[in-house]
Design a protein around this motif. Sequence first.
Motif, PDB file in Angstrom:
ATOM      1  N   ASP A  54       0.840  -1.199   0.000  1.00  0.00           N
ATOM      2  CA  ASP A  54       0.000   0.000   0.000  1.00  0.00           C
ATOM      3  C   ASP A  54       0.874   1.248   0.000  1.00  0.00           C
ATOM      4  O   ASP A  54       1.462   1.583   1.023  1.00  0.00           O
ATOM      5  CB  ASP A  54      -0.923  -0.002   1.212  1.00  0.00           C
ATOM      6  CG  ASP A  54      -1.946   1.112   1.174  1.00  0.00           C
ATOM      7  OD1 ASP A  54      -1.883   1.965   0.260  1.00  0.00           O
ATOM      8  OD2 ASP A  54      -2.815   1.145   2.056  1.00  0.00           O
ATOM      9  N   PRO A  55       0.956   1.947  -1.150  1.00  0.00           N
ATOM     10  CA  PRO A  55       1.745   3.182  -1.196  1.00  0.00           C
ATOM     11  C   PRO A  55       0.999   4.383  -0.628  1.00  0.00           C
ATOM     12  O   PRO A  55       1.485   5.511  -0.715  1.00  0.00           O
ATOM     13  CB  PRO A  55       2.036   3.356  -2.683  1.00  0.00           C
ATOM     14  CG  PRO A  55       0.862   2.742  -3.363  1.00  0.00           C
ATOM     15  CD  PRO A  55       0.446   1.583  -2.477  1.00  0.00           C
ATOM     16  N   ASN A 104      -7.483  -5.677  -1.290  1.00  0.00           N
ATOM     17  CA  ASN A 104      -7.624  -7.116  -1.082  1.00  0.00           C
ATOM     18  C   ASN A 104      -6.509  -7.634  -0.178  1.00  0.00           C
ATOM     19  O   ASN A 104      -5.383  -7.160  -0.235  1.00  0.00           O
ATOM     20  CB  ASN A 104      -7.551  -7.865  -2.420  1.00  0.00           C
ATOM     21  CG  ASN A 104      -8.655  -7.468  -3.349  1.00  0.00           C
ATOM     22  OD1 ASN A 104      -9.824  -7.563  -3.004  1.00  0.00           O
ATOM     23  ND2 ASN A 104      -8.307  -6.992  -4.540  1.00  0.00           N
ATOM     24  N   GLY A 105      -6.830  -8.634   0.626  1.00  0.00           N
ATOM     25  CA  GLY A 105      -5.821  -9.335   1.402  1.00  0.00           C
ATOM     26  C   GLY A 105      -5.658  -8.891   2.832  1.00  0.00           C
ATOM     27  O   GLY A 105      -4.683  -9.258   3.481  1.00  0.00           O
ATOM     28  N   VAL A 111      -1.055  -6.623   1.698  1.00  0.00           N
ATOM     29  CA  VAL A 111      -2.253  -6.206   0.983  1.00  0.00           C
ATOM     30  C   VAL A 111      -1.952  -5.979  -0.501  1.00  0.00           C
ATOM     31  O   VAL A 111      -0.817  -5.693  -0.883  1.00  0.00           O
ATOM     32  CB  VAL A 111      -2.825  -4.924   1.637  1.00  0.00           C
ATOM     33  CG1 VAL A 111      -1.923  -3.728   1.382  1.00  0.00           C
ATOM     34  CG2 VAL A 111      -4.217  -4.647   1.171  1.00  0.00           C
ATOM     35  N   GLN A 112      -2.983  -6.146  -1.312  1.00  0.00           N
ATOM     36  CA  GLN A 112      -2.897  -5.826  -2.738  1.00  0.00           C
ATOM     37  C   GLN A 112      -3.976  -4.800  -3.056  1.00  0.00           C
ATOM     38  O   GLN A 112      -5.107  -4.908  -2.589  1.00  0.00           O
ATOM     39  CB  GLN A 112      -3.150  -7.063  -3.601  1.00  0.00           C
ATOM     40  CG  GLN A 112      -2.074  -8.093  -3.535  1.00  0.00           C
ATOM     41  CD  GLN A 112      -2.388  -9.293  -4.425  1.00  0.00           C
ATOM     42  OE1 GLN A 112      -3.507  -9.447  -4.917  1.00  0.00           O
ATOM     43  NE2 GLN A 112      -1.404 -10.131  -4.629  1.00  0.00           N
TER      44      GLN A 112
END
Length: 90
Positions: free
Chosen positions: A9-10, A33-34, A42-43
């Motif tokens: 997560d940026p 997601n994730g 996370v994605q």
Amino acid sequence: MKRLIIHGDPGVRNGAVIEHDGAEKVLFGISRNGDWHGPDRVQLWCVMGDRDELRDYEERNYVPHWLDVETVDAEDVTVLQKSESSLTVE
């Protein structure tokens, strides 16, 4: 438009502006997601495109399943603007 999967997560949200392949791109929609199950981190599944593609995104003039998909790590994303107050991109 393309689907961009960011591993990690940026810190971006809907309407964020990033640099991708040397061009400014807008993240029109982001699905996280994730958080509970899935990969180690996370994605973010994003729909990204040029500023002039916002109307097509809003009117759903595309088929999500047919978008080209690219993946990047969060560390490799250059964030120019974290988010817009609305998705109305100038």
